[in-house]
Design a protein around this motif. Structure first.
Motif: not given
Ligand code: ZN
Length: 383
Positions: A67, A77, A85, A145-146
């Motif tokens: 992102h 997000k 994020e 990512h999370h």
């Molecule tokens: Zn993500």
């Protein structure tokens, strides 16, 4: 002299009595098991350099902090209290960049701060990277990512590969180590589900960054920012460092077990027989004691032509593998170009790369054949 020695001895004894130093008895060690801490309690942040980081030297790694550049999108997000994020992904990326650079790897990030970069452009960074050794393309692409879930309690670590497990052997080799260290360092809900997941569980075409990457690739969903407690931890750069260090440890351990490869296969046509040969490289340290022993699992050696498995002959002394087809290429039905696949694993169960080659008749009087390495299998592009 003797009095001085006695004084030092008494001081030592006093210290042992006061601090409880000295060897632990078996009974005491056994009693520690009566009071084991909860899995969720985080250990002290401890960041020693892993001795195996030397095996990461010279690796070309692309890190992709997910992102970015979309802070204006309301609620996009974000965790329960608004933590983005994109920002935690960025911090993990920068910290991991430093850990890997310190280990001697060459690291490139797909974005520079809080900017928008398309999924295709992120994958293209890895595909088109000009390598320090003069080649093109990274050794590894890692997207950071999370995760988020409507179930507030969800908080597990997962590492995603593209498509079928069969398409992603090298990615899975790396992902296994990374996933286990993420769970242990972040104390997420380990063993809740598989830590390795196919991106086709989410979309038929998989994740855009993994589908469009032509190099071994994985995507970490390290923990859940939708979980309130985890969101509060993820806003803390020390916690992000814990995560970056987990991925670093996974990469060190993977690198320790080596990256098998082989010489570009030689394809010859002799008296109506197509002969494919290559020399295997187990990817392990040539200086190790016992290096002269065969460190390839011979049962895993496998050569296919257009998906059909050929009979192979392996010589452990020379590491050469030969497969023959009793026909000229012109007589063999198959796709154009023909595809050769080569598979083998070393004693750490690490798979070779590259695995796929195209085989194209060069034309002309010599009737030569051109062999070119290909990336992993990918799902068809979306419409
Ligand atoms: Zn993500």
């Amino acid at each position: 002299m003797t009095r001085q020695f006695l004084r030092v001895w008494m001081l030592g004894l006093t210290l042992i009595v006061l601090t409880g130093c000295g060897p632990t008895s078996l009974d005491k060690a056994m009693s520690r098991l009566d009071h084991r801490p909860d899995w969720k309690r985080h250990s002290k942040l401890d960041l020693p350099r892993h001795p195996a980081e030397k095996h990461l030297q010279g690796w070309v790694i692309v890190l992709d902090p997910g992102h970015g550049g979309q802070a204006h999108k309301k609620g996009f997000k974000r965790g329960p209290t608004g933590v983005r994020e994109a920002e935690m992904n960025w911090r993990v990326g920068k910290l991991l960049e430093r850990l890997l650079t310190d280990a001697g790897a060459s690291v490139t990030l797909t974005r520079d701060g809080d900017e928008f970069v398309s999924l295709k452009d992120r994958a293209e960074v890895a595909n088109n990277l000009a390598r320090p050794d003069g080649g093109t393309g990274a050794d590894l692409f890692i997207s950071l990512h999370h995760n988020a879930s409507s179930r507030e309690s969800a908080n597990f670590s997962s590492v995603w590969y593209h498509g079928e497990a069969d398409w992603s052997e090298r990615s899975l080799d790396v992902a296994r180590y990374v996933a286990h260290h993420l769970g242990t360092q972040l104390r997420t809900n380990v063993a809740h589900t598989s830590p390795l997941m196919s991106d086709q569980l989410m979309y038929p075409g998989g994740f855009g960054v993994l589908r469009q990457s032509n190099v071994p690739a994985l995507l970490c969903e390290s923990s859940f920012f939708s979980n309130y407690d985890e969101e509060q931890r993820l806003r803390d750069a020390d916690y992000n460092l814990r995560e970056a260090y987990a991925i670093y440890l996974g990469l060190c351990e993977y690198a320790y077990g080596g990256r098998p490869t082989q010489s570009t296969p030689k394809v010859e046509q002799i008296d109506g027989t197509l002969r494919i040969s290559t020399v295997l490289d187990d990817g392990l340290d040539k200086g190790w004691w016992g290096h002269e022993r065969d460190r390839t699992l011979s049962s895993t050696i496998n050569i296919t032509l257009d998906g059909k498995r050929l009979v192979t002959h392996y010589d452990p002394k020379t590491k050469s593998v030969v497969a023959e087809v009793g026909a000229d290429l012109a007589e063999i039905d198959g796709p154009s170009p023909h595809i050769i696949e080569i598979h083998h694993t070393n004693m750490f169960k690490h798979h070779n790369y590259p695995q796929r080659y195209s085989l194209v008749p060069e034309g002309g009087a010599g009737g030569g054949l051109a062999v070119k390495a290909l990336g992993p299998v990918r799902a068809p592009a979306k419409e």
